[in-house]
Every structure is written in C-alpha cells, then in structure tokens.
Design a protein around this motif. Sequence first.
Motif, PDB file in Angstrom:
ATOM      1  N   MET A 191       0.840  -1.201   0.000  1.00 31.88           N
ATOM      2  CA  MET A 191       0.000   0.000   0.000  1.00 31.88           C
ATOM      3  C   MET A 191       0.879   1.257   0.000  1.00 31.88           C
ATOM      4  O   MET A 191       0.545   2.259  -0.637  1.00 31.88           O
ATOM      5  N   ASP A 192       1.980   1.196   0.733  1.00 31.65           N
ATOM      6  CA  ASP A 192       2.902   2.341   0.763  1.00 31.65           C
ATOM      7  C   ASP A 192       3.416   2.627  -0.650  1.00 31.65           C
ATOM      8  O   ASP A 192       3.411   3.783  -1.104  1.00 31.65           O
ATOM      9  N   ALA A 193       3.821   1.562  -1.364  1.00 31.62           N
ATOM     10  CA  ALA A 193       4.326   1.740  -2.735  1.00 31.62           C
ATOM     11  C   ALA A 193       3.240   2.327  -3.638  1.00 31.62           C
ATOM     12  O   ALA A 193       3.495   3.241  -4.429  1.00 31.62           O
ATOM     13  N   ILE A 195       0.758   4.196  -2.798  1.00 31.79           N
ATOM     14  CA  ILE A 195       0.490   5.593  -2.448  1.00 31.79           C
ATOM     15  C   ILE A 195       1.664   6.499  -2.856  1.00 31.79           C
ATOM     16  O   ILE A 195       1.460   7.648  -3.238  1.00 31.79           O
ATOM     17  N   HIS A 196       2.882   5.966  -2.825  1.00 33.09           N
ATOM     18  CA  HIS A 196       4.006   6.747  -3.383  1.00 33.09           C
ATOM     19  C   HIS A 196       3.731   7.089  -4.847  1.00 33.09           C
ATOM     20  O   HIS A 196       3.940   8.218  -5.289  1.00 33.09           O
ATOM     21  N   ALA A 197       3.289   6.069  -5.600  1.00 30.36           N
ATOM     22  CA  ALA A 197       3.070   6.277  -7.032  1.00 30.36           C
ATOM     23  C   ALA A 197       1.903   7.253  -7.259  1.00 30.36           C
ATOM     24  O   ALA A 197       2.005   8.178  -8.073  1.00 30.36           O
ATOM     25  N   ILE A 260      -1.440  12.448   1.836  1.00 30.70           N
ATOM     26  CA  ILE A 260      -1.548  11.194   2.602  1.00 30.70           C
ATOM     27  C   ILE A 260      -0.323  11.010   3.483  1.00 30.70           C
ATOM     28  O   ILE A 260      -0.442  10.741   4.688  1.00 30.70           O
ATOM     29  N   HIS A 261       0.868  11.173   2.902  1.00 29.50           N
ATOM     30  CA  HIS A 261       2.072  11.008   3.724  1.00 29.50           C
ATOM     31  C   HIS A 261       2.164  12.089   4.796  1.00 29.50           C
ATOM     32  O   HIS A 261       2.598  11.810   5.915  1.00 29.50           O
ATOM     33  N   GLY A 262       1.762  13.302   4.457  1.00 27.67           N
ATOM     34  CA  GLY A 262       1.813  14.369   5.454  1.00 27.67           C
ATOM     35  C   GLY A 262       0.948  14.045   6.657  1.00 27.67           C
ATOM     36  O   GLY A 262       1.334  14.280   7.808  1.00 27.67           O
ATOM     37  N   PRO A 274       1.928   1.099  11.730  1.00 18.54           N
ATOM     38  CA  PRO A 274       2.952   0.990  10.676  1.00 18.54           C
ATOM     39  C   PRO A 274       2.670   1.965   9.533  1.00 18.54           C
ATOM     40  O   PRO A 274       1.513   2.175   9.140  1.00 18.54           O
ATOM     41  N   HIS A 275       3.743   2.520   8.997  1.00 19.28           N
ATOM     42  CA  HIS A 275       3.643   3.612   8.018  1.00 19.28           C
ATOM     43  C   HIS A 275       2.698   3.313   6.849  1.00 19.28           C
ATOM     44  O   HIS A 275       1.799   4.101   6.539  1.00 19.28           O
ATOM     45  N   GLY A 276       2.886   2.159   6.224  1.00 19.65           N
ATOM     46  CA  GLY A 276       2.066   1.840   5.046  1.00 19.65           C
ATOM     47  C   GLY A 276       0.603   1.665   5.402  1.00 19.65           C
ATOM     48  O   GLY A 276      -0.295   1.990   4.611  1.00 19.65           O
ATOM     49  N   SER A 278      -1.031   3.168   7.989  1.00 15.70           N
ATOM     50  CA  SER A 278      -1.687   4.462   8.257  1.00 15.70           C
ATOM     51  C   SER A 278      -1.915   5.211   6.944  1.00 15.70           C
ATOM     52  O   SER A 278      -2.926   5.899   6.776  1.00 15.70           O
ATOM     53  N   ASN A 279      -1.008   5.041   5.983  1.00 16.70           N
ATOM     54  CA  ASN A 279      -1.261   5.598   4.643  1.00 16.70           C
ATOM     55  C   ASN A 279      -2.545   5.014   4.063  1.00 16.70           C
ATOM     56  O   ASN A 279      -3.398   5.734   3.535  1.00 16.70           O
ATOM     57  N   ALA A 280      -2.645   3.681   4.136  1.00 15.75           N
ATOM     58  CA  ALA A 280      -3.801   3.002   3.531  1.00 15.75           C
ATOM     59  C   ALA A 280      -5.097   3.415   4.217  1.00 15.75           C
ATOM     60  O   ALA A 280      -6.137   3.552   3.566  1.00 15.75           O
TER      61      ALA A 280
END
Length: 390
Positions: A191-193, A195-197, A260-262, A274-276, A278-280
């Motif tokens: 999910m982190d990947a 959201i990066h994209a 999202i990352h902010g 975990p980072h990914g 909370s992004n999701a």
Amino acid sequence: MAHTFIMPGLILSGDGAVEQSMDYMPKPPKKALVVTSACNVEYGQVDEITEVLEKEGREYCIFEQVNQEPSDSPVQAGARLYMEEHCGYLIAIGGGSAIDVMKAIGLLVSNPGDITDYAGKKEILNPLPFMAAVPTTAGTGSEATQFTIITDTKRNVKMLIGMKELMPDLVLLIPKLTYTVPREVTVSTGMDALIHALEAFLSKKAQPLTDSLAISAVKRILPNLPRVYSDGTDQSARNEMACAALEAGIAFNNSSVTLIHGMSRPIGALFHVPHGLSNAMLLRECMYFMADSAEDRLAVLSEAVHAAENGMNEKEKTEALLKKLSELCDFCAVPTLEEYGVEKKAFMAQIDKMAEDALASGSPHNLRKTIEKEDIISIYQKLWQEERSS
Ligand SMILES: [Fe+2]
C-alpha cells in the motif's frame, strides 16, 4: 523551475547480482557495517549477502538493532559501532527502516552533531561513505530516495531529512528476499508503494519522467498486490511488486508525496501504526479530498489501469478509479483506526497537533489545491465515521 531527476548510482538485478555487486563496493581493507534487523538475520536474508562478502575475503560487522519505526537512538548506536569497528562503508539489508537508519548513520559518521540537527537542513559539510541498499520488502522505496525518516524521541515527531547525499550509491534488487515477508507487512508495504506512485503522479511537482514511472508502478501494483495478499508464494507477483516499489520510489523522490504522507506521519509517531497501514487508512478520504483538483490526471490513470470504460467523462473515470482503489483496500482488509486498536478519545485529543505537524511537514502543500488546517482536521475526523466517502 527546471526539473531535477536523481537516481541511485547503480541498480543491479537478476542472476548473479550479489556477486557482481562486489565489483562496485569499496575494496578491502575497508570493512562494511551491515545495518539490519534481528528478523532479517533470523530469516537468512542477511546471509544472502554476507556469504558472498566472506567468499570475497571482505570484513564486515553486523548492526542488527533496527526496529520497525526507527528513532534517534539506534542511529546513534549504529554510528558508534561504525567508528569503533573502523568501518569504511555501509550495506543496509532490510525494509525501509534499515535503509533509513543506514542513511542516518552515514550522515553522522561523516558529519558533526546529532541526527536531530539535520532536520530541515539541505547542505552538509562532508560527503557520506559508500552506501548499498538491499531491500527485503516491496514498498518503502527508500533504496531510491534522498530521504530518511527518523523519530525524534524527545519531541515525538517523525523527522523527514532530505538531501541528495542520502541517495544510495548502489541498489541490489533481489525479489526473492521478499518471498517470505508475512501478509500484514506485504499489505502495509505494498500500500505504501501504491500511495508513493499515486502521490507522485498527483503532486504539483510531477514531471514527465516521474509520470511514466508512477503510472507503471500503479499498473503493476493493482493486479499484483491482491495476488501476493492471497498467496505470498506467488513469485511472479512478488517480482512485479519489487519492481513497482522501486519505480514508485524513484517517482516520488523526483516528484513528491503529498497529503496522505503528510497526515500519515503524525499517526505513526503518536499511535505507532505501521507507516504503510496508516497511509492506507487515509487513502480513501484523502483521494476524495484531492480528486476535484486533479480529475484530468486521475482520468488518465483510470484509463491506464482499465478502471475507466468507454463513454465515461473525466469525473466518471475518476470515480471509477477511486472505486477500484477502495475495493483494493477492502480486499486487503485494511483496518480502520478503531479496528487497529487506536483509542478514539486519545486520537481526538491529538488532532490539533497532528494537523499542525502534517502541515509543517510541507507535504500537503504539494497538492494541486490549497489546503488549510481545518481540512486536515476534517479528514482525520472522517476516519472515525461509519459512513465513509464512497
Ligand atoms: Fe511512504
């Protein structure tokens, strides 16, 4: 303003990549500090590299104190070990945490002061030692970025340190190291990947080169994340995810992340999600917030991933894409904050600080629309509503 595009010095992948990497590492008698976690040692991923180091007669020592959400103390401990052992270069073997800690150690062993002195700094006095990154998860993209995220334990804030010197010199892309990653980490990092994209594509800092990589990463992730979620032994899906994570990392490094990352970093710092993940958790609400300012781009992405159908207008294409993203979250059982075990009262008590920290990180300002503190507070509040945007 001109676009810049920064990549790792060299990316090696495919058969024989580990053996070939020795040609590019600093020569003996320089000794390597291997930065990793106890889990990566236990699962044998570290052996994949150290066996080749030994075969080549290279000296190394292992620093395995990296944990999931790295803070300033393992960075200081790793820097001390590097100096005591007279090491000359660094190899990180692990997820984004190991790679982030390696970068921070590299900074401290070549420059004065404490890691907290470097938050927000853009220039340093001395070059860093050679750094090789060997990712064992498909997600953070840290192997291809000029950033490290380290928690400042005194202020309880995740510091984002970014400078071109933090870009690894060498990346070893070995997808088989991700084959044993457990399901919850597979989802979080995947999910982190994704959201990066998405954020790299939607950022106002996007450029043609990052667009190509971001679209390619989303096209790989949407069909393959459900496959690795359902069957972690699906090697071809794992290989696609490893490639996508690298593409997404390069994309956001040269564009940016956004809302999202902010908003995710304060949740991680205060509630240890975990980072990914909370992004999701933020994906749905943040995408709905940003959609009206980027329908043209979201329509393009919707077509690229075959969410859009013939005859749809931009708005409908955007909605089709958001529906697809929402279905992915459901398929991968992304929990709500409540389901993850965060207490609503404790969360609400921190909302004001979180909104300020999110804005102070600068990431939300990379959106194509203006955003105020009240908007961020409203999105945080929506994470607790039963009726979500859909
Ligand atoms: Fe991330």
